[in-house]
Design a protein around this motif. Structure first.
Motif, PDB file in Angstrom:
ATOM      1  N   VAL A  48       0.854  -1.197   0.000  1.00 49.25           N
ATOM      2  CA  VAL A  48       0.000   0.000   0.000  1.00 49.25           C
ATOM      3  C   VAL A  48       0.882   1.236   0.000  1.00 49.25           C
ATOM      4  N   LYS A  49       1.967   1.163   0.792  1.00 54.65           N
ATOM      5  CA  LYS A  49       2.881   2.311   0.863  1.00 54.65           C
ATOM      6  C   LYS A  49       3.602   2.508  -0.473  1.00 54.65           C
ATOM      7  N   ASP A  50       4.054   1.378  -1.058  1.00 56.85           N
ATOM      8  CA  ASP A  50       4.785   1.453  -2.329  1.00 56.85           C
ATOM      9  C   ASP A  50       3.905   1.997  -3.452  1.00 56.85           C
ATOM     10  N   CYS A  51       2.603   1.772  -3.337  1.00 57.17           N
ATOM     11  CA  CYS A  51       1.705   2.268  -4.386  1.00 57.17           C
ATOM     12  C   CYS A  51       1.594   3.779  -4.348  1.00 57.17           C
ATOM     13  N   GLU A  52       2.124   4.411  -3.291  1.00 55.91           N
ATOM     14  CA  GLU A  52       2.095   5.887  -3.222  1.00 55.91           C
ATOM     15  C   GLU A  52       3.511   6.455  -3.253  1.00 55.91           C
ATOM     16  N   ASP A  53       4.472   5.607  -3.631  1.00 54.53           N
ATOM     17  CA  ASP A  53       5.867   6.035  -3.702  1.00 54.53           C
ATOM     18  C   ASP A  53       6.030   7.095  -4.800  1.00 54.53           C
ATOM     19  N   PRO A  54       6.899   8.092  -4.600  1.00 58.42           N
ATOM     20  CA  PRO A  54       7.076   9.102  -5.673  1.00 58.42           C
ATOM     21  C   PRO A  54       7.647   8.503  -6.967  1.00 58.42           C
ATOM     22  N   ARG A  97      -7.128   0.977  -7.310  1.00 52.41           N
ATOM     23  CA  ARG A  97      -7.997   2.055  -7.808  1.00 52.41           C
ATOM     24  C   ARG A  97      -7.174   3.333  -8.042  1.00 52.41           C
ATOM     25  N   LYS A  98      -6.241   3.608  -7.091  1.00 52.88           N
ATOM     26  CA  LYS A  98      -5.402   4.811  -7.253  1.00 52.88           C
ATOM     27  C   LYS A  98      -4.491   4.663  -8.468  1.00 52.88           C
ATOM     28  N   CYS A  99      -3.905   3.467  -8.612  1.00 50.02           N
ATOM     29  CA  CYS A  99      -2.953   3.266  -9.712  1.00 50.02           C
ATOM     30  C   CYS A  99      -3.642   3.345 -11.080  1.00 50.02           C
ATOM     31  N   TYR A 150       2.938   4.618 -17.308  1.00 53.58           N
ATOM     32  CA  TYR A 150       3.543   3.307 -17.046  1.00 53.58           C
ATOM     33  C   TYR A 150       2.781   2.586 -15.925  1.00 53.58           C
ATOM     34  N   VAL A 151       2.402   3.362 -14.905  1.00 55.10           N
ATOM     35  CA  VAL A 151       1.665   2.776 -13.774  1.00 55.10           C
ATOM     36  C   VAL A 151       0.263   2.382 -14.230  1.00 55.10           C
ATOM     37  N   ARG A 152      -0.369   3.237 -15.033  1.00 52.96           N
ATOM     38  CA  ARG A 152      -1.745   2.945 -15.488  1.00 52.96           C
ATOM     39  C   ARG A 152      -1.777   1.670 -16.331  1.00 52.96           C
ATOM     40  N   VAL A 177     -14.110  -7.690  -8.554  1.00 50.78           N
ATOM     41  CA  VAL A 177     -13.755  -6.706  -9.592  1.00 50.78           C
ATOM     42  C   VAL A 177     -15.010  -5.969 -10.066  1.00 50.78           C
ATOM     43  N   GLU A 178     -16.114  -6.744 -10.231  1.00 47.01           N
ATOM     44  CA  GLU A 178     -17.345  -6.101 -10.707  1.00 47.01           C
ATOM     45  C   GLU A 178     -17.913  -5.165  -9.637  1.00 47.01           C
ATOM     46  N   ASP A 179     -17.905  -5.643  -8.379  1.00 43.98           N
ATOM     47  CA  ASP A 179     -18.470  -4.807  -7.300  1.00 43.98           C
ATOM     48  C   ASP A 179     -17.676  -3.522  -7.113  1.00 43.98           C
ATOM     49  N   GLN A 180     -16.370  -3.608  -7.293  1.00 47.57           N
ATOM     50  CA  GLN A 180     -15.519  -2.422  -7.053  1.00 47.57           C
ATOM     51  C   GLN A 180     -15.546  -1.441  -8.233  1.00 47.57           C
ATOM     52  N   GLY A 181     -16.224  -1.825  -9.304  1.00 51.09           N
ATOM     53  CA  GLY A 181     -16.330  -0.913 -10.464  1.00 51.09           C
ATOM     54  C   GLY A 181     -15.069  -0.812 -11.296  1.00 51.09           C
ATOM     55  N   PHE A 182     -14.142  -1.803 -11.149  1.00 51.57           N
ATOM     56  CA  PHE A 182     -12.895  -1.731 -11.919  1.00 51.57           C
ATOM     57  C   PHE A 182     -13.145  -1.877 -13.421  1.00 51.57           C
TER      58      PHE A 182
END
Length: 948
Positions: free
Chosen positions: A92-98, A127-129, A136-138, A156-161
């Motif tokens: 979770v932390k790495d997903c917000e790394d600069p 969801r953030k990524c 590149y992240v997207r 996946v369906e419930d989360q709207g991905f």
């Protein structure tokens, strides 16, 4: 120093040392230790005991170390799910790394850890990524959605991905678009009914824009996605083709083949008169030729695809014959494939070139290749009439070489040339007879026997020749035995006086001394024929044979259209649809080409089988396996066909008619010793005949297709009585009972709503959950006045089958929600499958035969319908009321056999054989279907209809 040193240590106590090193304060030592752990893991040692220590190393800025730890995590998370949860915070932390590389690495690893416990923690970071500012992240996150969907589709369906993924198709970065398309295609493949890739002209435009700028694999994903799109008219098809054409010059052969697939598909919609159509044909040839300069393995794949393309549109490569000439250093698999395409492209313009080339090949050293080359010369003779003369003289030259296998192949193909051009080249028979002794292969022996039997009147010593074969009758293969039996009967019909003993001898060998049922049955039929009606025997055995057509191994048209949609995939190499070799739960969608330009849908649909008039004009295609026309007992002469047998139908009809008139009287049982030709008494065998033979089969094979009796008139579909679906005590006083019905093509849910509460009920609405056949209300639930206490109202709710589809268990389960002013109530019910049997479910007879043969035997299911006292006509009539159609009826040993077909709303055909014994109240129902899971429910429908 290289990393190989990490793989060399194998000392004991290693785990303990590694543990100490992993907890070291020095970064370098830590990294070395993790590398050692990964090396041990790679060679198969169990280092899962170090899990907590390795996970502790995740908190680092060093990208290399992080990658190594993530690699370890992916490997061991499945066996240590509880420990893996420790790593979630770091993800979770790495997903917000600069650093975008670290963000992408984290999201990629999260997708690879297939542990249910962890997946819910990953939704927020994912969801953030998906909305990250860095492309590149997207693009990495897009692929992660597909991986997550594979682990937990509902999440996946419930989360709207999925909606976020669809939005990514409009992304500004082409690589993100390509990955989004790839992910959606992957998800859509496992859920064929979900309309995820909802393509429209706007989204197609975005894909075409991205196509020019993304990597080669991205281009392949986008092209494959384009191939599934159906343009609304020929102008849109042309504009897509124009934008895809530049991909033909790509260096990657996979991109080229994907582009060819899109163009082949959309060309169907272009009119042949268009200038652009001609231009496109010219543009398609060079890239296909270029593919043949690659290494042999790629050449082979390209050739298998070209084989399909040439069958569909030979005009593309008609001027490129030379590139298919065989090179001395080609591997055998490439040589054989090139040979096949050469014959497909052979025409009057290039036949001289082709023949010179083939004659050269026939002197090669590779036996398989030589055989194929000799066979190819024969195929050219049959395909290009003007060249037949030259082909025959070439074959005679080859026979003079006296090379055994060349001679044998030449005789096999000359037999086919005789079939194509009767009374033209029979002068060569003498030369063939000289080589009789050298034949040792069954196919060549069978061909030679056929020639001797067919032209017995021109061969003085025909009886001696056939007698020489008869000496070792029991050592011959079945193919030769069958051929020999037919040839001797032909000889007897042509020269009855001289061959009386010979025919008696072969018939007793075939009927009394043989274990092979095919041979025995054919022997009995001939024996009966000759003993009851020699004139009929002559008409049957010496009947005019249809000419054979040039291409005996063409892929059947509907299958070819489907394979064109799979160019560049395994299906195009195997020449089989994916459903034939892909196992597992993933539904394989049957693809088909768009309707051709200037044709109405119906003309193209495979169901529109040729009428009798058309069938007569077509050249009859005979399978290449020996001469099967003589095989009177073989009902469908075509090779196994997938889908409707178009080209083969005319032969099949011919064969059935052969038996239609004569067989009834032949098998009537009056088998007395009517004098045969030549005046001697010629009687049929006594008790050795199978029991059923002497019975008056008033319904021989001819009657299988003679529907004089037994097809009833439409008497209305069966409707089950209403049952209570939702009891009042479970629904605050609302009781719902109902049933399903089908009238003239429309399905209804007939409901009775009863108010057993003390208050008025109003504002009714109804909704269905997704279900196996997409049943959904076609109109709102209309209760016109509020429902007072103790009042009931009857409603007929029309249904359609265009709702969302999801496989239910059981298959016919329907989950329903009903709302009123008090609350929402849920219930589930089972609908009878016969409400889904459509009105056009009557299959054409030839098609029924071919389809029954084509569906594998493991798909057949047998059921007993007990306690039913109806006769065959009543059964047929009752079932027809519910859209189960009787195609044919026949009587075998006192049993009535009904052959029936029905079709479900989603296009699945079910074929049935119903056996009815007059004295026995139990019927046997055999069902065959490409989707065998349906059979159980079709049987339940049969049972319900017949017992009510």
């Amino acid at each position: 120093m290289t990393d190989s040193k990490y793989f060399t240590t194998t000392k004991k106590g290693e785990i303990f040392e590694l543990k100490a090193e992993l907890n070291s304060d020095k970064k370098e030592k830590k990294k070395e230790a993790v590398k050692k752990v990964i090396a041990s893991m790679t060679v198969g040692k169990d280092v899962s005991a170090l899990f907590p220590d390795v996970v502790n190393c995740m908190q680092t800025d060093n990208l290399e170390l992080k990658k190594l730890v993530y690699l370890y995590l992916m490997n061991y998370a499945k066996s240590q799910p509880d420990m893996a949860i420790m790593a979630v915070n770091t993800f979770v932390k790495d997903c917000e790394d600069p650093n975008p590389l670290i963000r992408a690495l984290a999201v990629r690893t999260m997708g690879c850890i297939r542990v249910d416990k962890i997946t819910e923690y990953l939704c927020e970071p994912l969801r953030k990524c998906l909305k990250d500012e860095d492309p590149y992240v997207r693009k990495t996150a897009a692929v992660c959605v597909a991986k997550l969907h594979d682990i937990n589709a509902q999440l996946v369906e419930d989360q709207g991905f999925l909606d976020t993924l669809k939005d990514l198709i409009s992304d500004s970065n082409p690589m993100v678009v390509a990955n989004a398309v790839a992910a959606l295609s992957e998800i859509a493949e496992s859920h064929p009914s979900s309309n995820l890739l909802d393509l429209n002209p706007q989204s197609i435009n975005k894909l075409l824009t991205a196509l020019n700028e993304c990597t080669e694999w991205g281009q392949i994903f986008i092209l494959d996605c384009l191939a599934n799109y159906m343009p609304k008219d020929d102008r849109e098809a042309q504009s897509i083709c124009e934008r895809v054409t530049p991909r033909l010059s790509h260096a990657n052969s996979a991109v080229v083949l994907s582009a060819v697939k899109v163009l082949m598909k959309f060309m169907e919609m272009l009119s042949k008169d268009l200038d652009y159509y001609g231009t496109l044909l010219k543009k398609l040839a060079p890239p296909l030729v270029t593919l043949l300069s690659a290494e042999p393995e790629l050449q082979y794949v390209a050739l298998r695809n070209i084989n399909l393309i040439v069958q569909k549109r030979p005009e593309i490569l008609k001027h490129e014959m030379k590139v298919f000439f065989v090179k001395y250093n080609d591997p055998i698999y490439v040589k054989l494939e090139k040979l096949d395409i050469m014959i497909r492209l052979a025409s009057q313009a290039n036949i001289a070139q082709v023949l010179a080339e083939l004659k050269e090949y026939a002197t090669e050293v590779d036996v398989d290749f030589v055989r194929k080359a000799v066979r190819a010369i024969g195929r050219c003779a049959i395909k290009v009439e003007q060249s037949a003369e030259r082909c025959v003289s070439t074959l005679l030259d080859l026979i003079q070489t006296k090379v055994n296998y060349v001679v044998q192949e030449a005789i096999v193909v000359i037999k086919d040339i005789f079939r194509k051009y009767p009374n033209k080249y029979e002068s060569v028979i003498a030369t063939l007879c000289e080589n009789l002794d050298s034949l040792d292969e069954p196919e060549a022996r069978a061909a030679m026997i056929w020639i001797v039997g067919e032209y017995a009147e021109r061969i003085d010593n025909a009886d001696e020749l056939l007698e020489s074969f008869l000496e070792g009758f029991h050592d011959e293969s079945t193919q030769v035995q069958l051929q020999l039996l037919t040839a001797i009967v032909k000889l007897f019909l042509k020269k009855p006086t001289e061959t009386q003993e010979l025919v008696q001898q072969v018939l007793s060998l075939a009927t009394q001394d043989s274990d092979n049922p095919d041979l025995r049955d054919r022997g009995y039929i001939y024996w009966r024929l000759l003993s009851t009606d020699p004139v009929a025997a002559k008409e049957v055995v010496l009947a005019e044979k249809p000419l054979i057509s040039e291409e005996t191994d063409l892929i059947e048209p509907t299958l070819l259209d489907e394979l064109i949609c799979y160019i560049g995939t395994l299906a195009s190499v195997y020449h089989k649809p994916p459903s034939a070799f892909v196992e597992g739960s993933r539904g394989v969608v049957h693809k088909s080409l768009p309707p051709r330009a200037g044709s109405s849908e119906s003309a193209e649909s495979p169901e529109a089988a040729p009428s009798a008039g058309q069938a007569a004009e077509q050249p009859a295609v005979i399978p290449a396996q020996g001469d099967l026309l003589g095989d009177l007992l073989n009902l469908d002469l075509g090779p196994p066909v997938s889908g409707p047998p178009l080209a083969a139908s005319s032969v099949q009809m011919g064969a059935v008619d052969l038996l239609g008139g004569g067989l009834d009287s032949l098998l009537r049982g009056d088998v007395g010793g009517s004098p045969a030709m030549g005046g001697s008494g010629f009687t049929a065998p006594g008790p050795a005949a199978p029991a059923g033979m002497g019975a008056p089969l008033s319904s021989g094979l001819g009657d299988l297709f003679d529907l004089t009796g037994g097809v009833g008139t439409l008497s209305g579909s069966y409707v089950a009585p209403k049952t209570v679906w939702l009891p009042a005590m479970k629904a605050k006083g609302l009781e719902i009972s109902g049933t399903f019905s089908r009238q003239v093509g429309s399905i209804c849910m007939d409901l009775v709503l009863t108010n057993k509460a003390l208050q008025v009920m109003s504002d009714f609405a109804i909704q269905f959950n997704r279900n196996s056949f997409g049943l959904a209300p076609a109109a709102p639930l209309q209760v016109h006045a509020p429902l007072a206490p103790n009042q009931s109202v009857e409603i007929s709710l029309p249904l359609n089958t265009v709702g969302s589809v999801m496989k239910m268990d059981p298959l016919n389960n329907l989950q329903v929600a009903v709302k009123n002013n008090i609350d929402v109530f849920y219930f589930s019910t089972l609908y009878p499958l016969h409400i889904l049997f459509v009105e056009d479910g009557k299959m054409e007879r030839q098609m029924f035969l071919a389809t029954w043969k084509d569906i594998p035997n493991e798909n057949e299911a047998q059921f007993q319908i007990k306690d039913c006292s109806l006769n065959a006509d009543a059964v047929s009539s009752k079932l027809q009321g519910s859209n189960i159609f009787t195609i044919a009826k026949r009587n075998v040993e006192g049993q009535d056999m009904l052959y029936q077909s029905l079709k479900l709303t989603n296009g699945i055909w079910v074929l049935a054989e119903l056996r009815i014994q007059p004295s026995n109240p139990s019927f046997t129902l055999s069902l065959k279907c490409r989707a065998p899971e349906v059979s159980q429910y079709v049987y339940q429908a049969y049972d319900a209809i017949l017992k009510n």
